[in-house]
Each structure stands twice: as C-alpha cells, then as structure tokens.
Write a protein that holds these residues in place. Structure first.
Motif, PDB file in Angstrom:
ATOM      1  N   THR A 130      26.827 -29.641  63.247  1.00  0.00           N
ATOM      2  CA  THR A 130      26.437 -28.275  62.918  1.00  0.00           C
ATOM      3  C   THR A 130      26.638 -27.455  64.180  1.00  0.00           C
ATOM      4  O   THR A 130      26.429 -27.941  65.297  1.00  0.00           O
ATOM      5  CB  THR A 130      24.985 -28.169  62.421  1.00  0.00           C
ATOM      6  N   VAL A 131      27.072 -26.221  63.989  1.00  0.00           N
ATOM      7  CA  VAL A 131      27.406 -25.360  65.114  1.00  0.00           C
ATOM      8  C   VAL A 131      27.327 -23.908  64.667  1.00  0.00           C
ATOM      9  O   VAL A 131      27.453 -23.610  63.482  1.00  0.00           O
ATOM     10  CB  VAL A 131      28.830 -25.704  65.644  1.00  0.00           C
ATOM     11  N   ASP A 132      27.103 -23.018  65.608  1.00  0.00           N
ATOM     12  CA  ASP A 132      27.183 -21.584  65.324  1.00  0.00           C
ATOM     13  C   ASP A 132      28.669 -21.250  65.217  1.00  0.00           C
ATOM     14  O   ASP A 132      29.370 -21.142  66.224  1.00  0.00           O
ATOM     15  CB  ASP A 132      26.497 -20.780  66.433  1.00  0.00           C
ATOM     16  N   PHE A 133      29.138 -21.133  63.984  1.00  0.00           N
ATOM     17  CA  PHE A 133      30.565 -21.017  63.680  1.00  0.00           C
ATOM     18  C   PHE A 133      30.944 -19.553  63.480  1.00  0.00           C
ATOM     19  O   PHE A 133      30.380 -18.883  62.629  1.00  0.00           O
ATOM     20  CB  PHE A 133      30.852 -21.811  62.395  1.00  0.00           C
ATOM     21  N   VAL A 135      28.658 -14.687  62.878  1.00  0.00           N
ATOM     22  CA  VAL A 135      28.385 -16.067  63.283  1.00  0.00           C
ATOM     23  C   VAL A 135      27.302 -16.653  62.391  1.00  0.00           C
ATOM     24  O   VAL A 135      26.298 -16.002  62.110  1.00  0.00           O
ATOM     25  CB  VAL A 135      27.954 -16.111  64.763  1.00  0.00           C
ATOM     26  N   LYS A 136      27.522 -17.892  61.931  1.00  0.00           N
ATOM     27  CA  LYS A 136      26.579 -18.552  61.037  1.00  0.00           C
ATOM     28  C   LYS A 136      26.498 -20.030  61.421  1.00  0.00           C
ATOM     29  O   LYS A 136      27.514 -20.663  61.696  1.00  0.00           O
ATOM     30  CB  LYS A 136      27.078 -18.401  59.597  1.00  0.00           C
ATOM     31  N   ARG A 137      25.288 -20.573  61.427  1.00  0.00           N
ATOM     32  CA  ARG A 137      25.106 -22.008  61.687  1.00  0.00           C
ATOM     33  C   ARG A 137      25.586 -22.766  60.458  1.00  0.00           C
ATOM     34  O   ARG A 137      25.110 -22.534  59.342  1.00  0.00           O
ATOM     35  CB  ARG A 137      23.627 -22.311  61.954  1.00  0.00           C
ATOM     36  N   ARG A 138      26.550 -23.649  60.663  1.00  0.00           N
ATOM     37  CA  ARG A 138      27.134 -24.334  59.524  1.00  0.00           C
ATOM     38  C   ARG A 138      27.755 -25.652  59.955  1.00  0.00           C
ATOM     39  O   ARG A 138      27.961 -25.885  61.131  1.00  0.00           O
ATOM     40  CB  ARG A 138      28.165 -23.455  58.834  1.00  0.00           C
ATOM     41  N   PRO A 139      28.082 -26.503  58.996  1.00  0.00           N
ATOM     42  CA  PRO A 139      28.736 -27.757  59.346  1.00  0.00           C
ATOM     43  C   PRO A 139      30.212 -27.539  59.664  1.00  0.00           C
ATOM     44  O   PRO A 139      30.859 -26.622  59.151  1.00  0.00           O
ATOM     45  CB  PRO A 139      28.553 -28.620  58.096  1.00  0.00           C
ATOM     46  N   ASN A 189      26.179 -25.853  71.600  1.00  0.00           N
ATOM     47  CA  ASN A 189      25.011 -26.258  70.800  1.00  0.00           C
ATOM     48  C   ASN A 189      25.414 -26.993  69.524  1.00  0.00           C
ATOM     49  O   ASN A 189      24.956 -26.677  68.436  1.00  0.00           O
ATOM     50  CB  ASN A 189      24.138 -25.040  70.491  1.00  0.00           C
ATOM     51  N   LEU A 190      26.292 -27.984  69.665  1.00  0.00           N
ATOM     52  CA  LEU A 190      26.708 -28.816  68.542  1.00  0.00           C
ATOM     53  C   LEU A 190      25.704 -29.939  68.335  1.00  0.00           C
ATOM     54  O   LEU A 190      25.225 -30.524  69.305  1.00  0.00           O
ATOM     55  CB  LEU A 190      28.074 -29.451  68.815  1.00  0.00           C
ATOM     56  N   SER A 191      25.410 -30.231  67.082  1.00  0.00           N
ATOM     57  CA  SER A 191      24.539 -31.347  66.736  1.00  0.00           C
ATOM     58  C   SER A 191      25.279 -32.242  65.758  1.00  0.00           C
ATOM     59  O   SER A 191      25.693 -31.793  64.686  1.00  0.00           O
ATOM     60  CB  SER A 191      23.255 -30.854  66.066  1.00  0.00           C
TER      61      SER A 191
END
Length: 109
Positions: free
Chosen positions: A10-13, A19-23, A84-86
């Motif tokens: 997941t990353v702020d893409f 920008v949206k937090r997404r896979p 900030n990748l998870s």
C-alpha cells in the motif's frame, strides 16, 4: 527495506484526481533496486468495469493480501523507496505472469 518484484504494497499513489492510499505491485527488479534509490510500481484497483488489454484480473487476490477482487492496471509510477510503502502480500506466479504480459502490451517495443 528490500522489496521483491511481485510484492503487493500500500502506498500514497498519485493519480489523475490526486493522491490516494491504495494497493500497488512492485514491478522493478532486484538489479534495478541495487543501483537506483526508487521503486517502480503498478496500480491495483477494485474497479472492474471497462477493462482493456493492459489490465490483468488478479485470480489469487486474497492470497496476495488484498481485501476485494482486484485488477492490475498498467498505470505505472516511480516513487522513492522512502514513500511509506507497506507490504501486504505477494502475487501468485500465475498473477505475476499475467501482469508481465500486460506491461509488455502497454510498452512500445
């Protein structure tokens, strides 16, 4: 952290509307990571309408750590590894091969 090709993160893409937090999926190779400070990612979406030849339906989405049926879309970005990748999972071999095929179609030869 060391990222592997096929890792689902997941990353702020960055997108068309902001920008949206997404896979996303890690597309860059070990060789790329050895010499570059960034990481190449491809978008994963749950939007299943209007699929094109550069989209790939993920068959094993649950095993990859995704919460809903998902599609790889050849929307590719390069971000710093500090973005900030998870890691949430890893793609099956079948899904990874499908993504590679879609990326090949999306890129000019």
């Amino acid at each position: 952290m060391s990222y592997q090709p096929g890792d689902v993160v997941t990353v702020d893409f960055p997108g068309v509307t902001g920008v949206k937090r997404r896979p996303a999926v890690v597309l860059s190779s070990h060789e790329y990571h050895a010499i570059r400070p960034d990481i190449i990612l491809g978008l994963i979406t749950s939007q299943t309408k209007n699929l094109g030849v550069t989209d790939c339906v993920l068959q094993d989405w649950q095993a990859a750590g995704l919460r809903v049926p998902s599609i790889f879309r050849s929307f590719i970005v390069t971000l710093p590894r500090s973005a900030n990748l998870s890691v949430v999972g890893h793609l099956s071999s079948q899904d990874w091969q499908g993504i590679i095929a879609c990326v090949k179609v999306a890129l000019a030869e």
